[in-house]
Design an enzyme around this catalytic site. Structure first.
Site, short mmCIF file in Angstrom:
data_model
loop_
_atom_site.label_atom_id
_atom_site.label_comp_id
_atom_site.label_asym_id
_atom_site.label_seq_id
_atom_site.Cartn_x
_atom_site.Cartn_y
_atom_site.Cartn_z
N HIS A 82 -47.42 -20.26 26.87
CA HIS A 82 -48.37 -20.64 26.28
C HIS A 82 -48.97 -20.07 25.33
O HIS A 82 -48.81 -18.32 25.63
CB HIS A 82 -49.44 -21.30 26.88
CG HIS A 82 -50.11 -20.57 27.87
ND1 HIS A 82 -51.35 -20.07 27.44
CD2 HIS A 82 -49.97 -19.85 29.15
CE1 HIS A 82 -51.82 -18.97 28.45
NE2 HIS A 82 -51.16 -19.10 29.39
N CYS A 83 -49.55 -19.90 24.37
CA CYS A 83 -50.32 -19.06 23.52
C CYS A 83 -51.92 -19.39 23.44
O CYS A 83 -52.30 -20.00 24.55
CB CYS A 83 -49.94 -19.00 22.05
SG CYS A 83 -49.93 -20.13 21.16
N MET A 84 -52.73 -19.27 22.50
CA MET A 84 -54.08 -19.63 22.69
C MET A 84 -54.59 -21.13 22.64
O MET A 84 -55.44 -21.52 23.23
CB MET A 84 -54.72 -19.21 21.38
CG MET A 84 -54.79 -17.50 21.18
SD MET A 84 -55.73 -16.44 22.32
CE MET A 84 -57.43 -16.83 21.54
N ARG A 101 -51.43 -23.62 22.38
CA ARG A 101 -50.19 -24.44 22.35
C ARG A 101 -49.25 -24.02 23.33
O ARG A 101 -49.01 -23.09 23.85
CB ARG A 101 -49.70 -24.45 21.03
CG ARG A 101 -48.94 -22.92 20.83
CD ARG A 101 -48.50 -23.12 19.55
NE ARG A 101 -49.46 -22.61 18.42
CZ ARG A 101 -49.60 -22.47 17.18
NH1 ARG A 101 -48.37 -22.58 16.70
NH2 ARG A 101 -50.42 -22.09 16.48
N VAL A 105 -55.40 -24.70 27.18
CA VAL A 105 -54.12 -24.57 27.32
C VAL A 105 -53.68 -24.08 28.57
O VAL A 105 -52.70 -24.17 29.15
CB VAL A 105 -53.40 -24.03 25.97
CG1 VAL A 105 -53.85 -22.57 26.13
CG2 VAL A 105 -51.81 -24.31 26.26
#
Length: 622
Positions: free
Chosen positions: A25-27, A29, A69
Site C-alpha cells: 500500500h501507499c498513502m 491505495r 489504507v
C-alpha cells in the site's frame, strides 16, 4: 477486524485468495499484484462503499480506499495469509527492464516514506521554534531533535536495504548488515582503502540509495548460487558469511562508484533541464501536471531524484516545492467547487477532499472529483502552473523532504526567510488561481443527476410519443404496504451497494407480502424468507424479507405459493409475523431488487415515502 467485511468482499472481487500474489500500500491505495487480472471484477469493486476508485495499469492493480489504507492493509494481509510483500518464490510477470526498475524504486520507497515524512515535518517544527525564538539553533534541545532528522537521511541505505531486500530475493537481515557495514566509520567516505591488495575508490554511502539497491540485487543472486552449490546442512552456517564476504568487496569496487555515477547523472539531467529551459519552467510544468501522474500511479518516481538532490547539494530545487504548490492548488480547486456547489452532499464531499489535499493527500480529490468532472484538472494546471512559475522565478528551495501545508515551515531552512516568504506567496497564488478557475469553469451536470420523478416523467413522455417497439417500459408494484426507503439506506451492504441490482426497501405495516407483477415464481428459498419472480417481460425480481432472517429457518413465515407457480399482481406470497421477527432481534425491512438490472436501459424506483401493493414502485425501461 474493523474492515473484515470490506476486505472479504475485496478478496472475492479480485478473484479470491489464490489470485493474489502480493499486496502493498501507499498513502491511499492498495496495490495488488494479481496472477490473472482478468478475474478481477473492476466495476463491482468501484461500486463498493469505501472504494474511491480503481486504477488498473502496468504498475499494479490499485484500489484507492483513502488515508486509512494502512489499517485496511494490515487486516487484508492477515486474511490473505501473506506478508504483504512480493514472495520470491512466486512466478514473476515479465516486464520491460526500465519499467521494472521504476517499479522497484516506487515500491521500495513507499514503506520508508513514514520516517522520511516524519523527518521532514520535524525540520518544519524546528524551523518554527527557531523563528519564534522559543528554541535556539545552538541549544542542546534543538541539536538533539535535529539528530532525528539527520539520522533518517544518514542511515537511508539501511531503510532501503530492509525495504527492497525481499523484492530482490535477498535476506532482509543480511541486506541490513551489509548496509550497516557500508555506513561504518571504517568505510563510509574513507580514503585509501584496499582489499586483497586492490585499491578501492573513495565513496560516501550515507544519504544514498542506489549503491545499496545494486548490492542487494547482487546479494539475491549470490544467496541463490550458494544454496545451490552447498549441501543443505551447511546452508544455515555458511551461506550468510560467504554472502557478506562476496558482496562487500564487489559493492565497494563496483556498486558504490556505479551508484554515485547514476545518482550524479540523474541530478545532472534535472539541472541541465533547469539551466536550459529555466528553473521556472520545470517547477511550473511539474506543479501543473502532478495530478495526472498521481492518477496513473506514477507520483513516487521523483523521490529517488529528490533524495539525490539532498545528498548532492543539500536541498531540492524543483520537485517538492512543485508538489506542495500542486497539492494546495488541488485544495483550491475543491474550494472553488465547494463555493459553486448547491447540493449539500456535494459541498460536504468537496470540503473533505479540499482539507485532505491541504495536508498533502490529494488522491481522494483526484479520484473522487477530478476524474469524475475533469474540469478541475484544468483549474490545477492554471493554479499550479502560475504558482510554480513564481516559485521558479524566485528560486525556491526545499530544505526538507516535507510537503503540504504542514511542511511549509521547513522552507525557512538555515534562516532563509526570503525563501520561506517566496514559497508562501507561490502557494497562495496556486490556491487562489485554482479556486477562481474551478469556480468559473463550474461543475458539469452529471448524467444521472435528475430526480427519479423526472426520469419516470421522461419515460412516460417518450412512451406516448414513440412507437412501442422502439421504447417500452414495465411497471413493478409494491410487494407490501408500508414505508418506502432508498436502497442505499438498507442495512445490508450486498443490497445497498447496488451489487445485486437496483430496487427499494419497504418497512411493512401489514403481514402480507404479495407478488409485485405477473409472472412465474422461479425460486422459493427453503427458509421462506426470499422469492425470485420472473415477469412476462423477463424482468427478474428478488424479494428478500428481512435482514439475516435466513437464521430463523422459516419461523414466523407462512408460505402461500410454491416454486413453479404462476402468480398475478397482488397475489399473496407469504404471511409474515413481523412483530415476532422484530422480537427475535431481526431487521424486518423487505428488500425488492431487479437482479438483471444490467439488461435494461434503466431501472427507476419511485421517490415516495409510502407505498401500497396497488401502486407503482419501480419502472423498468426495456
Amino acid at each position: 477486524m474493523k474492515y473484515q467485511d470490506f476486505n472479504k468482499k475485496i478478496i472475492e472481487l479480485v478473484g479470491g485468495k489464490d489470485n493474489v500474489q502480493a499486496v502493498v500500500h501507499c498513502m491511499t491505495r492498495l496495490r495488488f499484484t494479481l496472477k490473472d487480472r482478468s478475474k478481477a471484477k473492476t466495476e463491482e469493486i468501484k461500486n463498493m462503499d469505501g472504494v474511491v476508485d480503481v486504477v488498473s495499469n502496468d504498475v499494479a492493480y490499485q484500489i484507492i480506499v483513502g488515508t486509512h489504507v494502512n489499517e485496511v492493509h494490515s487486516e487484508l494481509i492477515s486474511m490473505l495469509g501473506i506478508s504483504g510483500e512480493s514472495d520470491a518464490s512466486d512466478k514473476k510477470v515479465k516486464k520491460n527492464p526500465v519499467k521494472a526498475v521504476l517499479d522497484l524504486f516506487s515500491e521500495s520507497m513507499t514503506p520508508i516514506l513514514e520516517p522520511i515524512i516524519a523527518a521532514g515535518m520535524l525540520a518544519g517544527v524546528l524551523s518554527l521554534l527557531t523563528l519564534t525564538g522559543l528554541v535556539s539553533a545552538e541549544s542542546p534541545t534543538y541539536l538533539l531533535l535535529d539528530n532525528i532528522r539527520s539520522a533518517v537521511f544518514f542511515f537511508l541505505p539501511i531503510f532501503m536495504a530492509m525495504s527492497c531486500a525481499k523484492r530482490l530475493n535477498a535476506s532482509p537481515y543480511l541486506a541490513v548488515a551489509l548496509a550497516a557495514a557500508l555506513l561504518s566509520e571504517g568505510i563510509n567516505g574513507v580514503e585509501g582503502l584496499s582489499i586483497f591488495g586492490i585499491s578501492l575508490p573513495t565513496t560516501t554511502y550515507s544519504n544514498s540509495f542506489i549503491p545499496i539497491i545494486l548490492a542487494v540485487w547482487f546479494m539475491g543472486y549470490v544467496q541463490k548460487f550458494l544454496k545451490k552449490i552447498m549441501p543443505q546442512f551447511l546452508h544455515y552456517f555458511l551461506v550468510p558469511v560467504f554472502t557478506l564476504i562476496i558482496c562487500l568487496p564487489i559493492t565497494l569496487m563496483f556498486f558504490g562508484p556505479m551508484g554515485a555515477w547514476i545518482g550524479n547523472g540523474m541530478s545532472y539531467v534535472c539541472l541541465f533541464l533547469m539551466d536550459t529551459l529555466g528553473n521556472w519552467s520545470v517547477i511550473a510544468l511539474y506543479a501543473a501536471l502532478q495530478p495526472f501522474l498521481i492518477m496513473f500511479g506514477a507520483g513516487n518516481f521523483i523521490i529517488p531524484i529528490v533524495v539525490q538532490f539532498h545528498a548532492e547539494i543539500g536541498y531540492d530545487p524543483v520537485f517538492y516545492a512543485a508538489c506542495t504548490i500542486s497539492d494546495i492548488a488541488v485544495a483550491g480547486a475543491m474550494v472553488g467547487y465547494f463555493l459553486r456547489a448547491k447540493n449539500e452532499k456535494q459541498k460536504q464531499l468537496f470540503g473533505t477532499f479540499g482539507f485532505s489535499a491541504l495536508l498533502g493527500v490529494t488522491e481522494p480529490a483526484i479520484y473522487g472529483a477530478f476524474v469524475k468532472f475533469r474540469r478541475p484538472f484544468i483549474a490545477v494546471m492554471i493554479g499550479g502552473g502560475l504558482g510554480g512559475l513564481f516559485a521558479g522565478i524566485t528560486n525556491v528551495k526545499t530544505y526538507a523532504m516535507a510537503w503540504g501545508l504542514a511542511g511549509l515551515p521547513s522552507y525557512i531552512g538555515n534562516s532563509d526567510y526570503k525563501n520561506f516568504y517566496s514559497m508562501i506567496i507561490a502557494v497562495i497564488i496556486g490556491f487562489v488561481a485554482a479556486a477562481i478557475a474551478a469556480y468559473i469553469l463550474g461543475i458539469p451536470k452529471e448524467k444521472d443527476e435528475k430526480s427519479n420523478d423526472e426520469k419516470i416523467a421522461e419515460v412516460k413522455a417518450v412512451d406516448s410519443e414513440v412507437n412501442a417497439s422502439i421504447m417500452k417500459k414495465t411497471v413493478i408494484n409494491g410487494c407490501a404496504k408500508g414505508d418506502l426507503i432508498e436502497l442505499a439506506k438498507v442495512d445490508d451492504k450486498a443490497f445497498s451497494s447496488g451489487a445485486l441490482g437496483k430496487g427499494v426497501g419497504i418497512v411493512a405495516n401489514t403481514n402480507s407480502v404479495v407478488a409485485p407483477a405477473n409472472g412465474e415464481v422461479v425460486t422459493v428459498f427453503p427458509t421462506k424468507h426470499a422469492f425470485g419472480i420472473k415477469t412476462d417481460d423477463g424482468v427478474e425480481i428478488l424479494i428478500h424479507i428481512g435482514i439475516n432472517t435466513v437464521e430463523l429457518e422459516g419461523k414466523h413465515f407462512d408460505l402461500k405459493v410454491n416454486q413453479g407457480d404462476m402468480v398475478t399482481v397482488g397475489q399473496p406470497l407469504v404471511e409474515v409475523d413481523f412483530e415476532k421477527v422484530k422480537e427475535e432481534g431481526y431487521d424486518p425491512t423487505i428488500i425488492m431488487v431487479v437482479t438483471n438490472t444490467a439488461d435494461y436501459l434503466d431501472v427507476i424506483p419511485v421517490k415516495e415515502d409510502f407505498i401500497t401493493s396497488e401502486e407503482e414502485c419501480i419502472t423498468v425501461v426495456l
